[in-house]
Motif scaffolding. Structure first.
Motif, short mmCIF file in Angstrom:
data_model
loop_
_atom_site.label_atom_id
_atom_site.label_comp_id
_atom_site.label_asym_id
_atom_site.label_seq_id
_atom_site.Cartn_x
_atom_site.Cartn_y
_atom_site.Cartn_z
N PRO A 108 3.25 1.19 12.16
CA PRO A 108 3.38 -0.06 12.92
C PRO A 108 4.71 -0.17 13.64
O PRO A 108 5.74 0.30 13.16
CB PRO A 108 3.26 -1.15 11.84
CG PRO A 108 2.58 -0.48 10.68
CD PRO A 108 3.02 0.94 10.73
N ASN A 109 4.67 -0.82 14.81
CA ASN A 109 5.88 -1.08 15.59
C ASN A 109 5.66 -2.36 16.37
O ASN A 109 4.71 -2.47 17.15
CB ASN A 109 6.17 0.09 16.52
CG ASN A 109 7.38 -0.16 17.39
OD1 ASN A 109 7.26 -0.66 18.50
ND2 ASN A 109 8.56 0.15 16.88
N ALA A 110 6.53 -3.34 16.17
CA ALA A 110 6.34 -4.66 16.77
C ALA A 110 6.39 -4.61 18.29
O ALA A 110 5.64 -5.30 18.98
CB ALA A 110 7.38 -5.63 16.23
N ALA A 111 7.30 -3.80 18.85
CA ALA A 111 7.44 -3.73 20.30
C ALA A 111 6.16 -3.23 20.95
O ALA A 111 5.67 -3.80 21.93
CB ALA A 111 8.61 -2.83 20.67
N MET A 112 5.60 -2.15 20.41
CA MET A 112 4.38 -1.58 20.98
C MET A 112 3.18 -2.51 20.81
O MET A 112 2.34 -2.64 21.70
CB MET A 112 4.08 -0.22 20.35
CG MET A 112 5.12 0.84 20.62
SD MET A 112 5.31 1.21 22.38
CE MET A 112 6.71 0.16 22.80
N MET A 113 3.10 -3.17 19.67
CA MET A 113 1.99 -4.08 19.43
C MET A 113 2.05 -5.28 20.37
O MET A 113 1.05 -5.68 20.97
CB MET A 113 2.00 -4.55 17.98
CG MET A 113 0.83 -5.44 17.63
SD MET A 113 0.79 -5.84 15.86
CE MET A 113 -0.64 -6.95 15.84
N ALA A 114 3.25 -5.86 20.52
CA ALA A 114 3.40 -7.00 21.42
C ALA A 114 3.11 -6.60 22.86
O ALA A 114 2.48 -7.36 23.61
CB ALA A 114 4.82 -7.57 21.30
N LEU A 188 3.53 -10.97 13.93
CA LEU A 188 2.53 -9.94 14.22
C LEU A 188 2.02 -9.28 12.94
O LEU A 188 2.80 -8.94 12.05
CB LEU A 188 3.14 -8.89 15.15
CG LEU A 188 3.56 -9.42 16.53
CD1 LEU A 188 4.20 -8.31 17.36
CD2 LEU A 188 2.38 -10.03 17.27
N THR A 189 0.72 -9.12 12.87
CA THR A 189 -0.07 -8.56 11.75
C THR A 189 -0.18 -9.51 10.56
O THR A 189 -0.89 -9.21 9.60
CB THR A 189 0.46 -7.20 11.24
OG1 THR A 189 1.63 -7.39 10.43
CG2 THR A 189 0.76 -6.24 12.38
N LYS A 190 0.48 -10.65 10.61
CA LYS A 190 0.42 -11.58 9.49
C LYS A 190 -0.68 -12.64 9.71
O LYS A 190 -1.31 -12.69 10.75
CB LYS A 190 1.78 -12.27 9.30
CG LYS A 190 2.92 -11.31 8.96
CD LYS A 190 4.23 -12.04 8.80
CE LYS A 190 5.38 -11.09 8.54
NZ LYS A 190 6.68 -11.79 8.42
N ARG A 191 -0.83 -13.50 8.74
CA ARG A 191 -1.91 -14.49 8.77
C ARG A 191 -1.80 -15.41 9.98
O ARG A 191 -2.81 -15.77 10.60
CB ARG A 191 -1.87 -15.33 7.48
CG ARG A 191 -2.95 -16.40 7.43
CD ARG A 191 -2.84 -17.19 6.14
NE ARG A 191 -3.85 -18.24 6.08
CZ ARG A 191 -3.93 -19.15 5.11
NH1 ARG A 191 -3.07 -19.10 4.10
NH2 ARG A 191 -4.86 -20.09 5.13
N PHE A 192 -0.59 -15.82 10.34
CA PHE A 192 -0.41 -16.75 11.45
C PHE A 192 0.08 -16.05 12.71
O PHE A 192 0.84 -16.61 13.50
CB PHE A 192 0.56 -17.86 11.03
CG PHE A 192 0.06 -18.69 9.88
CD1 PHE A 192 -0.99 -19.58 10.07
CD2 PHE A 192 0.61 -18.55 8.61
CE1 PHE A 192 -1.47 -20.34 9.01
CE2 PHE A 192 0.13 -19.30 7.55
CZ PHE A 192 -0.92 -20.20 7.74
#
Length: 279
Positions: A108-114, A188-192
């Motif tokens: 996982p990587n927040a930058a790529m996911m966003a 990101l990836t969390k419930r909210f």
């Protein structure tokens, strides 16, 4: 071994990552208090050692010596991919210089996911990590980006930001970059999990009334195509006509301002005629 860990949802730790962490002699991590629960959840008993911005320079040499002696290390960050806005670069660079083998377990990587969820052009992109915490320094960074864009950079921009600084950063982005299309990824990836897409101004308005929480990734669309104003065209032509013919001035200015030569030539003729008609 560089091992990516979840950015929120602990179920995102891959089987290969679990195996790599179990097989290591020592796991280097930013904060043992953050990594320990992840290891416990997956039944990993490997010993932890802290490696962070404050001790990496001093610990790199002994770690390289241990690697040369056959010790196997895994490097993780608190969340996501190691080195990406996280510690580890000094150690990896030293390992490369020492001729040691380095491998990585992706994840996982927040930058790529966003970026993927933003709805903005996915490539090219420019990831710049965290913006400076103070407005003056933050605007200086954004000005450098704007200057690069004026020189030809055309890329989607990605920044990490702390929730308590998000509104101020959005305001600075509007002031320097203009009201562009953008997206804020949160939790990101969390419930909210939330991806909010709007112009930079609209995002600032929203988060003024809805306090942002969690880890923040800000994605900003590329600069719109720049169109020179009439005043800028006239100024450029006045300067060029002082030393060039109408034909050469029109060619030079059209190229510099990325405008149709026919349009620039017509304006150059008008300016020269106006000059000649002046008493």
């Amino acid at each position: 071994m560089l091992v990516s860990t979840p950015i929120g949802n602990l179920g995102d730790l891959s089987p290969r990552a679990v195996a790599a962490l179990r097989e290591s002699d020592i796991i280097l991590c930013e904060d043992t208090r953050v990594t320990a629960p992840l290891l416990a959840l997956n039944g990993i008993a490997t010993r932890l050692q802290a490696l962070h911005d404050h001790n990496e320079a001093g610990r790199t040499e002994p770690l390289i010596a241990a690697m040369r002696g056959g010790r196997r290390f895994a490097l993780v960050s608190d969340a996501g991919a190691p080195l990406i806005a996280d510690p580890g670069f000094r150690l990896v660079r030293a390992a490369i210089a020492a001729g040691l083998t380095i491998s990585a377990v992706p994840g996982p990587n927040a930058a790529m996911m966003a970026l993927a969820l933003s709805g903005l052009p996915p490539h090219p992109f420019l990831f710049m990590g965290f913006l400076p915490p103070r407005s003056a320094a933050r605007r200086a960074v954004l000005e450098r980006v704007a200057n690069a864009e004026r020189a030809g950079l055309n890329a989607t921009l990605i920044f990490y930001e702390a929730p308590h600084r998000l509104i101020a950063s959005l305001d600075d982005c509007v002031a320097v970059l203009g009201n562009r299309a953008a997206a804020v990824g949160r939790e990101l990836t969390k419930r909210f999990e939330e991806i909010r897409r709007d112009g930079l101004e609209g995002l600032a308005v929203h988060f003024r009334t809805t306090a942002p929480r969690g880890e923040i990734t800000l994605v900003i669309g590329p600069a719109p195509d720049y169109v020179a104003t009439d005043a800028e065209l006239d100024d450029a032509l006045h300067d060029a006509l002082e030393t060039m013919s109408i034909k050469d001035a029109a060619t030079s200015v059209a190229r510099a301002l990325d405008l149709p030569r026919k349009q620039v030539y017509a304006r150059a003729l008008t300016l020269r005629q106006d000059e000649q008609s002046e008493p």
